[in-house]
Design a protein around this motif. Structure first.
Motif, PDB file in Angstrom:
ATOM      1  N   THR A 173      52.692  30.251  56.979  1.00  0.00           N
ATOM      2  CA  THR A 173      51.299  30.538  57.323  1.00  0.00           C
ATOM      3  C   THR A 173      50.915  31.855  56.640  1.00  0.00           C
ATOM      4  N   PRO A 174      49.614  32.159  56.582  1.00  0.00           N
ATOM      5  CA  PRO A 174      49.203  33.434  55.984  1.00  0.00           C
ATOM      6  C   PRO A 174      49.893  34.628  56.640  1.00  0.00           C
ATOM      7  N   GLN A 175      50.046  34.593  57.971  1.00  0.00           N
ATOM      8  CA  GLN A 175      50.686  35.727  58.648  1.00  0.00           C
ATOM      9  C   GLN A 175      52.159  35.828  58.270  1.00  0.00           C
ATOM     10  N   GLU A 176      52.833  34.657  58.246  1.00  0.00           N
ATOM     11  CA  GLU A 176      54.249  34.684  57.871  1.00  0.00           C
ATOM     12  C   GLU A 176      54.407  35.149  56.433  1.00  0.00           C
ATOM     13  N   THR A 177      53.447  34.761  55.586  1.00  0.00           N
ATOM     14  CA  THR A 177      53.484  35.205  54.196  1.00  0.00           C
ATOM     15  C   THR A 177      53.372  36.725  54.135  1.00  0.00           C
ATOM     16  N   ALA A 178      52.471  37.274  54.943  1.00  0.00           N
ATOM     17  CA  ALA A 178      52.324  38.733  54.958  1.00  0.00           C
ATOM     18  C   ALA A 178      53.632  39.390  55.393  1.00  0.00           C
ATOM     19  N   ASP A 179      54.298  38.808  56.413  1.00  0.00           N
ATOM     20  CA  ASP A 179      55.599  39.334  56.857  1.00  0.00           C
ATOM     21  C   ASP A 179      56.610  39.287  55.735  1.00  0.00           C
ATOM     22  N   LEU A 180      56.619  38.143  55.029  1.00  0.00           N
ATOM     23  CA  LEU A 180      57.577  37.977  53.939  1.00  0.00           C
ATOM     24  C   LEU A 180      57.329  39.042  52.868  1.00  0.00           C
ATOM     25  N   PHE A 181      56.064  39.264  52.537  1.00  0.00           N
ATOM     26  CA  PHE A 181      55.751  40.247  51.500  1.00  0.00           C
ATOM     27  C   PHE A 181      56.217  41.640  51.915  1.00  0.00           C
ATOM     28  N   ARG A 182      56.025  41.957  53.187  1.00  0.00           N
ATOM     29  CA  ARG A 182      56.523  43.252  53.675  1.00  0.00           C
ATOM     30  C   ARG A 182      58.029  43.339  53.481  1.00  0.00           C
ATOM     31  N   ALA A 183      58.717  42.247  53.844  1.00  0.00           N
ATOM     32  CA  ALA A 183      60.179  42.248  53.715  1.00  0.00           C
ATOM     33  C   ALA A 183      60.597  42.384  52.255  1.00  0.00           C
ATOM     34  N   VAL A 184      59.874  41.708  51.356  1.00  0.00           N
ATOM     35  CA  VAL A 184      60.225  41.769  49.941  1.00  0.00           C
ATOM     36  C   VAL A 184      60.042  43.198  49.420  1.00  0.00           C
ATOM     37  N   ARG A 185      58.959  43.858  49.851  1.00  0.00           N
ATOM     38  CA  ARG A 185      58.744  45.245  49.405  1.00  0.00           C
ATOM     39  C   ARG A 185      59.855  46.153  49.913  1.00  0.00           C
ATOM     40  N   ARG A 186      60.290  45.881  51.142  1.00  0.00           N
ATOM     41  CA  ARG A 186      61.376  46.677  51.705  1.00  0.00           C
ATOM     42  C   ARG A 186      62.670  46.466  50.914  1.00  0.00           C
ATOM     43  N   LEU A 187      62.917  45.202  50.514  1.00  0.00           N
ATOM     44  CA  LEU A 187      64.116  44.908  49.722  1.00  0.00           C
ATOM     45  C   LEU A 187      64.094  45.729  48.447  1.00  0.00           C
ATOM     46  N   ALA A 189      62.466  48.487  47.932  1.00  0.00           N
ATOM     47  CA  ALA A 189      62.635  49.892  48.287  1.00  0.00           C
ATOM     48  C   ALA A 189      64.107  50.222  48.501  1.00  0.00           C
ATOM     49  N   GLU A 190      64.894  49.219  48.963  1.00  0.00           N
ATOM     50  CA  GLU A 190      66.327  49.433  49.180  1.00  0.00           C
ATOM     51  C   GLU A 190      67.123  49.224  47.892  1.00  0.00           C
ATOM     52  N   GLY A 191      66.426  49.058  46.779  1.00  0.00           N
ATOM     53  CA  GLY A 191      67.123  49.000  45.496  1.00  0.00           C
ATOM     54  C   GLY A 191      67.381  47.599  44.964  1.00  0.00           C
ATOM     55  N   LYS A 192      66.833  46.562  45.623  1.00  0.00           N
ATOM     56  CA  LYS A 192      67.054  45.205  45.123  1.00  0.00           C
ATOM     57  C   LYS A 192      65.986  44.843  44.083  1.00  0.00           C
ATOM     58  N   THR A 193      66.272  43.775  43.349  1.00  0.00           N
ATOM     59  CA  THR A 193      65.318  43.261  42.369  1.00  0.00           C
ATOM     60  C   THR A 193      64.966  41.842  42.797  1.00  0.00           C
ATOM     61  N   VAL A 194      63.695  41.456  42.668  1.00  0.00           N
ATOM     62  CA  VAL A 194      63.276  40.155  43.183  1.00  0.00           C
ATOM     63  C   VAL A 194      62.546  39.350  42.114  1.00  0.00           C
ATOM     64  N   ILE A 195      62.984  38.104  41.937  1.00  0.00           N
ATOM     65  CA  ILE A 195      62.232  37.155  41.112  1.00  0.00           C
ATOM     66  C   ILE A 195      61.541  36.191  42.058  1.00  0.00           C
ATOM     67  N   PHE A 196      60.240  36.022  41.859  1.00  0.00           N
ATOM     68  CA  PHE A 196      59.413  35.327  42.830  1.00  0.00           C
ATOM     69  C   PHE A 196      58.776  34.139  42.122  1.00  0.00           C
ATOM     70  N   ILE A 197      59.271  32.924  42.412  1.00  0.00           N
ATOM     71  CA  ILE A 197      58.691  31.747  41.767  1.00  0.00           C
ATOM     72  C   ILE A 197      57.520  31.264  42.610  1.00  0.00           C
ATOM     73  N   THR A 198      56.401  30.982  41.991  1.00  0.00           N
ATOM     74  CA  THR A 198      55.251  30.526  42.769  1.00  0.00           C
ATOM     75  C   THR A 198      54.279  29.800  41.855  1.00  0.00           C
ATOM     76  N   HIS A 199      53.347  29.051  42.471  1.00  0.00           N
ATOM     77  CA  HIS A 199      52.211  28.664  41.655  1.00  0.00           C
ATOM     78  C   HIS A 199      50.900  29.061  42.327  1.00  0.00           C
ATOM     79  N   LYS A 200      51.031  29.947  43.333  1.00  0.00           N
ATOM     80  CA  LYS A 200      49.813  30.480  43.948  1.00  0.00           C
ATOM     81  C   LYS A 200      49.480  31.804  43.261  1.00  0.00           C
ATOM     82  N   LEU A 201      48.381  31.800  42.537  1.00  0.00           N
ATOM     83  CA  LEU A 201      48.094  32.944  41.677  1.00  0.00           C
ATOM     84  C   LEU A 201      47.653  34.168  42.463  1.00  0.00           C
ATOM     85  N   VAL A 202      47.026  33.938  43.633  1.00  0.00           N
ATOM     86  CA  VAL A 202      46.633  35.078  44.460  1.00  0.00           C
ATOM     87  C   VAL A 202      47.855  35.928  44.776  1.00  0.00           C
ATOM     88  N   GLU A 203      48.962  35.242  45.067  1.00  0.00           N
ATOM     89  CA  GLU A 203      50.171  35.955  45.470  1.00  0.00           C
ATOM     90  C   GLU A 203      50.746  36.770  44.332  1.00  0.00           C
TER      91      GLU A 203
END
Lengths: 515, 337
Positions: A173-187, A189-203
């Motif tokens: 859901t949009p709210q869960e997506t917002a939670d996920l994005f927060r978690a990804v930013r935290r990752l 910040a903790e020194g991880k690298t993230v590859i994010f596959i999507t086809h939603k361009l807003v994201e």
């Protein structure tokens, strides 16, 4: 400094001759969020499976921090600090969350699994990265959002520094997506690298630092800074032409109620109530959109209404005729058409020809069958006609359906269901997993049916799709309709999201007035 | 003869001992069937694997006395058992190989093994003994019984702990007991068991965390071969020391039914196996009571069918109860609202 990950000249040709990657170059810097976008079939998942060792490249090289590496299997990828969160979760439903996280690398006490340590490690990781999970809960009893956090924790437990997330927001859901994005930013910040596959361009614009765009197995936009490109630019790189984001929809001409569903309940074999007293009307000339996080009864609603599953209680009338509890053929004769959610299982017979698939609901009627004799010539002509009208691209009407792309397969189903001249059309996830072009076509066809005065019930997990097509929107949560809205500019994704999560609910009276 | 005496003669301590004895060759293959089932490969070859092990155990047990004269007598039955286990493992490996490596349908491959076992054992038996019915011309040894000391002097316990004639249960009965506990621990407390269940539930997920799915399934099929072999050996080298054509008589299939009736866990599986064992024991007991043998032979299959029917009726009743509960809840909600 060399890039953190670099994939050079990757070529992947599958044994059946399909070329998924044609000399792809892809590189990611340490500590960034890198979006990888492209249509279905553009080769992005294949590229990432190569990086994760699940597929082997036909040619090309992979470098980690400048060192060439060979990744033969996921095990080696894990050892190199690469973790992948798959689109369909790789979890064991009957195991607890802690057991799932440690699976394959269990902490031991002697010869036995140390379950306490597993729970402790899970809690520790969960706190370090702000990913809330309940270690003792069984996965089968947890919501989708938590399952995804389990998947991320699983990769972190295995020491991943690079996380590949394959379309992680598709089921949120949009709210869960917002939670996920927060978690990804935290990752990050903790020194991880993230590859994010999507086809939603807003994201892409929201979360990613850079973006790589793929089309037909090639890179069409390499590591662009998201700050420098617009959504429209990315879309054009993905599709190769300009894309219409808005569907033209003339004002509604609403007619009488075609379908009346009252107090429909369905209890699964295991005793779980999946539909609870669902009531609504679908009127002639409208699209009623059903929104909701997947697994809240939408699948069952479509299956019960189309005759695939017997209801537990309730009734449904289509043009005044009861349809519940009848078999699919009677339901169809009452004027219901159904584009099923699971295309491969319920939508087509994979080994049968396009022509046969196009007549499965009518082969027994004239002109295809007269006095018990079938006329194959007419069946083929019928197929050629529909293939022309619905732009189905295939070698011939005799080709097996399994040889078609997802988009063309869906067009076969759409052609059959639309040409049966239904009074009520049930479309479940009609654009899932098909390319943008085919999706646009299917959406236009749905709107056209509505304009012709038919009733359309659109069930979709893609909230943007529901909002752009539906005249009214009903939200389902835990088998109930918790809200029903006249679609308009004042309806926002966030508002609907609150209903999808069960945080808000209309009163029964409100729901009844908009039924 | 009054009903009292009939019932009295059936339900005795000796009857319980009979159940234990008869259940042994069901429990062992059932545990094997459970292991491969949980690993995601149904093994319907249990029957054939039991049969070849039973046969080779008798033959090698009998001939080893000629091949290795002068060895201590207790070694011969164990040589036979070893041979039985080995041949079962070879066939189980073959099943695993054609299914996992060559992609053959597991049901077809297992059917082939069952047919091969049935025909092959008779063929070799005829070549060796000139008899197509049994190995009665071979002097084959038995695997030892274990006698619990001292209890024989106590009236009821003697029979309970040391079987009908107070000569002890066969070692395979104790093996079944130990293995039940062991299988439970391995499945639910050890990493290998967790991996095995993960493979059975979601092989892709297991593979994605680096579990070697194929190796786990190989191991599971081989373990089911080992357990089936022990069950087979119990038939031909336990109370009887003879191999008869098709002597497993469907036990491999009944064992598989026990896996499902027992809800795919070790405790349930063993309980189901004992229920089937009790049905067979009841048949055997009634054989002494002038009841026509046809009726008696019907008891075990009848119990199997009855058990499956009851199981499914209960499930449906559960469904109906759930539906009713849901209705009541709705009505309450409406009453309240």
């Amino acid at each position: 400094m060399p890039p953190f990950v670099e994939m050079r000249d990757i070529v992947k040709i599958y044994p059946n001759g399909v070329v998924a990657n044609r000399g792809v170059h892809f590189s990611v810097e340490k500590g960034e969020i890198h979006a990888l976008v492209g249509e279905n079939g553009a080769g992005k998942t294949t590229l990432m499976k190569i990086l994760y060792g699940m597929e082997h490249p036909t040619a090309g090289q992979i470098f980690l921090e400048g060192r060439p590496v060979r990744i033969q299997n996921p095990h080696q990828a894990i050892d190199l600090g690469i973790g992948m969160v798959h689109q369909n979760f790789m979890l064991i439903p009957s195991f607890t969350i802690a057991q799932n996280i440690v699976l394959g690398q269990e902490p031991r006490r002697g010869r036995f699994i140390d379950f306490e340590a597993a729970a402790r490690l899970t809690t520790e990781l969960s706190q370090t990265y702000g990913l809330q999970v309940d270690p003792q809960a069984r996965v089968e009893a947890t919501p989708v959002g938590m399952r995804q956090r389990v998947e991320i924790l699983k990769t972190l437990y295995r020491g991943a520094n690079l996380l590949i997330l394959d379309e992680p927001t598709a089921v949120l859901t949009p709210q869960e997506t917002a939670d996920l994005f927060r978690a990804v930013r935290r990752l990050v910040a903790e020194g991880k690298t993230v590859i994010f596959i999507t086809h939603k361009l807003v994201e892409v614009k929201q979360i990613a630092d850079r973006v790589t765009v793929m089309r037909h197995g090639e890179v069409t936009g390499e590591a662009l800074r998201t700050a420098d490109v617009s959504e429209a630019d990315i879309a054009q790189l993905m599709v190769g032409r300009k894309v219409l984001f808005r569907i033209e929809k003339p004002p509604q001409q609403r007619g009488p109620a075609v379908a009346q569903v009252r107090d429909l309940s369905y209890i699964s074999e295991t005793g779980r109530p999946l539909l609870r007293e669902v009531s609504f009307n679908v009127y002639a000339g409208e699209i009623l959109g059903i929104a909701g996080v997947e697994g809240n009864g939408q699948t069952e609603l479509a299956e019960v209404l189309s005759g695939l599953k017997p209801p537990t209680t309730g009734q449904a009338l289509v043009n005044g005729r009861p349809v519940l509890g009848k078999g699919p053929r009677q339901v169809r004769q009452a004027g219901v058409a159904h584009i099923p959610e699971d295309r491969l299982t319920n939508g087509v017979a994979l080994d049968a020809s396009i022509a046969d698939n196009l007549v499965v609901d009518r082969y027994f009627r004239p002109p295809f069958t007269r006095r018990g004799v079938m006329y194959p010539r007419l069946i083929r002509r019928h197929a050629r006609d529909l293939m022309h009208r619905f732009d189905i691209r295939a070698a011939s009407e005799e080709s097996p359906v399994k040889s078609l792309s997802g988009g063309n397969m869906q067009k076969v189903i759409v052609a059959r269901e639309f040409s049966s001249e239904p009074a009520l059309l049930i479309a479940a996830q009609p654009t899932r997993g098909i390319d943008i072009g085919a999706a646009e076509f299917v959406r236009q066809q749905l709107v056209q049916k509505r304009n012709e005065g038919k009733a359309v019930l659109l069930i979709s997990a893609d909230l943007a799709e529901v909002m752009s097509l539906a005249d009214r929107i009903a939200v389902m949560f835990k088998g109930r309709i918790v809200g029903i809205f006249q679609n308009g500019p004042d309806i926002t994704e966030e508002e609907l999201g609150l209903y999808m999560l069960g945080l808000k609910q209309q009163s029964p009276d409100e729901i009844e007035t908009l039924q | 003869m009054s009903l009292d005496t009939v019932l009295g003669s059936i339900f005795t301590v000796a009857f319980i001992a009979t159940i234990i004895r008869i259940s042994t060759p069901l429990i062992l293959p059932a545990l094997g069937g459970l292991i491969s089932e949980l690993a995601g490969v149904i093994n319907i070859a249990l029957e054939g694997l039991m049969l070849v092990a039973a046969f080779l155990g008798v033959v090698v047990g009998a001939y080893s006395a000629q091949w290795f004269p002068g060895w201590p007598g207790w070694v011969y039955p164990w040589l036979g058992a070893l041979a039985g286990i080995l041949v079962s493992l070879v066939l189980a490996w073959l099943l695993a190989f054609v299914h996992l490596e060559l992609g053959a349908d597991i049901i077809l491959a297992a059917l082939a093994i069952n047919i091969l076992a049935q025909g092959g054992t008779v063929f070799v038996m005829f070549a060796l003994t000139g008899d197509k019915g049994s190995t009665s011309t071979l002097a084959s040894p038995a695997l030892p019984n274990i006698v619990i000391p001292f209890v024989n002097r106590i009236p009821v316990l003697g029979v309970l702990f040391n079987a009908e004639n107070m000569t002890g249960y066969n070692i395979m009965t104790y093996a079944a007991l130990v293995l039940t506990v062991l299988v439970w621990f391995v499945l639910y407390r050890m990493p290998f068991g967790a991996h095995l269940r993960a493979v059975g539930e979601n092989p892709e997920a297991a593979a994605s965390v680096g579990i070697n799915v194929r190796r786990v399934q190989y191991t599971a099929i081989l373990l089911s071969g080992l357990l089936a072999a022990l069950g087979g050996l119990n038939l031909s080298m336990g109370y009887l020391t003879i191999f008869q054509a098709n002597m497993t008589a469907g036990r491999g299939f009944i064992a598989l039914a026990a896996v499902y009736l027992g809800n795919r866990n070790p405790i349930g599986t063993v309980i189901a196996a004992v229920i089937f064992g009790a049905a067979t024991a009841l048949g055997a007991q009634m054989g002494t009571l002038n009841v026509p043998p046809q009726y008696i032979e019907m008891i075990p299959p009848f119990v199997t069918i009855a058990a499956l029917v009851i199981y499914n009726l209960r499930r449906q009743a559960q469904l109906a109860a759930n539906a009713r509960k849901f209705q009541d809840k709705l009505e309450q909600e409406h009453g309240a609202g």
